[in-house]
Enzyme design. Structure first.
Site, PDB file in Angstrom:
ATOM      1  N   CYS A  45       0.743  -1.359   0.014  1.00 29.11           N
ATOM      2  CA  CYS A  45      -0.191   0.069   0.019  1.00 29.11           C
ATOM      3  C   CYS A  45       0.781   1.148   0.110  1.00 29.11           C
ATOM      4  O   CYS A  45       2.165   1.280   0.268  1.00 29.11           O
ATOM      5  CB  CYS A  45      -1.022   0.095   1.319  1.00 29.11           C
ATOM      6  N   CYS A  49      -2.886   4.821   2.646  1.00 23.85           N
ATOM      7  CA  CYS A  49      -3.972   4.032   2.566  1.00 23.85           C
ATOM      8  C   CYS A  49      -4.965   3.975   3.736  1.00 23.85           C
ATOM      9  O   CYS A  49      -4.574   3.975   4.769  1.00 23.85           O
ATOM     10  CB  CYS A  49      -3.566   2.638   2.266  1.00 23.85           C
ATOM     11  N   CYS A  76      -2.533  -3.146  -3.360  1.00 24.96           N
ATOM     12  CA  CYS A  76      -3.626  -3.017  -2.653  1.00 24.96           C
ATOM     13  C   CYS A  76      -4.911  -2.506  -3.779  1.00 24.96           C
ATOM     14  O   CYS A  76      -4.616  -1.568  -4.707  1.00 24.96           O
ATOM     15  CB  CYS A  76      -3.580  -2.049  -1.644  1.00 24.96           C
ATOM     16  N   CYS A  79      -6.103   1.761  -2.231  1.00 26.50           N
ATOM     17  CA  CYS A  79      -5.167   2.891  -2.626  1.00 26.50           C
ATOM     18  C   CYS A  79      -4.129   2.753  -4.097  1.00 26.50           C
ATOM     19  O   CYS A  79      -4.086   3.684  -4.319  1.00 26.50           O
ATOM     20  CB  CYS A  79      -4.330   3.061  -1.473  1.00 26.50           C
TER      21      CYS A  79
END
Length: 363
Positions: A45, A49, A76, A79
């Site tokens: 991430c 995030c 992810c 994000c």
């Protein structure tokens, strides 16, 4: 937890403790500086995030998204660390929408613009205003009015320029022209010829001061060390206007402005006649709403007008302010409270703020 946006590009993320602290506060300023992965989920991430917080024992840090993927982690879905940052994607979307508006002869409707950007109309409207400080409709109106300004100089008639800019009716343009141009369209087309501006140069505790006004209100308050340079500045602003030295009646107006400089907390109850873009006008109005004796940062002022990423644009609008003290751009400071960026000199800014903090005339 809310995402924190830091405005310090020099912030240090050179050790794991600092990186973990940035992840905990979801610091958007750390995005792109490093990435973190979570062993139990198998994803990596951005620091900002908004996903559920992970345990520190399951977190590792990576210099790039590529490093995280080579370590076996996938991006992810929330994000999207393998894509440009959200702010950048939004900025590109807004730029695309602005291009569509600029290229259209008629004002595009909100649904069409939102569809072209792949958003709902409500989300698009919010993001556009967040990045530009104005609505898509206001942007379209300002751009169309700007085309008239350019066309007035070369068109065979004012009417021709109005219709060429995309107005369906000259009545709509004439209704708003005086407030926007500060004079009639015909006078604007002639470079301000025929507009009468009275002015006077005096002295105040901050140095020389020039006060100028049209029949609608004060259009310039300039402060400096050299009276001749102030007069030249006024001439550059209104090159074809009829500039006239003040009469006895105008001296009273100058005295009231000087009184404002000496006690900026009192305020000025005289009308203003200032021209600027829609965004500048929005910033200047927000400046006038800052109480005497208080300061805000450029970032805070940007947030107040619904444009949290626009601190630099806010600074530009403050620098373009033509009426010192009456539009109190001296009440805007850096995030750390330091003084900077005052068009009429940082020391004058310091004096004005000191006078307000000492109760220079009240609120």
């Amino acid at each position: 937890m809310n995402t924190i946006v830091t405005d310090n590009p020099a912030a240090s993320y050179d050790n794991d403790d600092a990186r973990w602290a940035a992840v905990q506060r979801r610091d958007a300023g750390a995005d792109g500086r490093f990435y973190y992965s979570v062993r139990t989920t198998g994803v990596y991430c951005r620091p900002s995030c908004g996903a559920r917080a992970a345990l520190r024992a399951n977190v590792a840090f990576h210099a790039s998204g590529g490093d995280a993927e080579r370590a076996g982690f996938r991006p992810c879905l929330r994000c999207k660390p393998d894509q440009p940052p959200l702010a950048e994607r939004h900025a590109r979307m807004v730029a695309h929408a602005c291009h569509l508006i600029d290229a259209s002869d008629a004002e595009p409707d909100l649904d069409s613009l939102a569809g072209a950007c792949g958003m709902s109309r409500f989300h698009f409207h919010r993001i556009f205003k967040q990045h530009t400080g104005i609505t898509p409709k206001a942007y379209a109106a300002a751009r169309r009015a700007g085309r008239v300004d350019l066309g007035l100089a070369g068109a065979a008639s004012v009417t021709e320029a109005i219709y060429a800019a995309g107005y369906n009716s000259s009545a709509r343009f004439y209704a708003s022209a005086p407030a926007r141009l500060g004079m009639t369209p015909t006078a604007w087309r002639a470079g301000g010829s025929g507009a009468v501006i009275r002015f006077a140069i005096g002295a105040c505790s901050l140095g020389a001061i020039l006060v100028a006004a049209t029949d609608k209100g004060i259009c310039a308050i300039l402060i400096g060390d050299d009276p001749d340079l102030l007069a030249r500045d006024l001439q550059d602003r209104f090159p074809a206007a009829d500039l006239r030295g003040a009469d006895a009646g105008f001296e009273a107006t100058v005295a009231r402005v000087v009184g404002l400089v000496e006690a900026p907390g009192v305020g000025l109850d005289l009308p203003l006649d200032v021209r600027g873009t829609a965004f500048q006008q929005r910033v200047w109005q927000a400046l006038r709403e800052i109480p005497a004796g208080q300061t805000v940062s450029y970032a805070e002022l940007a947030a107040r007008i619904g444009m949290p990423t626009g601190a630099r644009a806010i600074a530009g609008a403050c620098a373009a302010n033509p009426v010192a003290v009456a539009i109190p751009c001296h009440r805007v400071v850096r995030t750390d409270g330091a003084l900077s960026g005052y068009r009429w000199g940082v020391e004058r800014k310091r004096i004005l703020l000191d006078r307000e903090s000492e109760g220079g005339g009240g609120a």
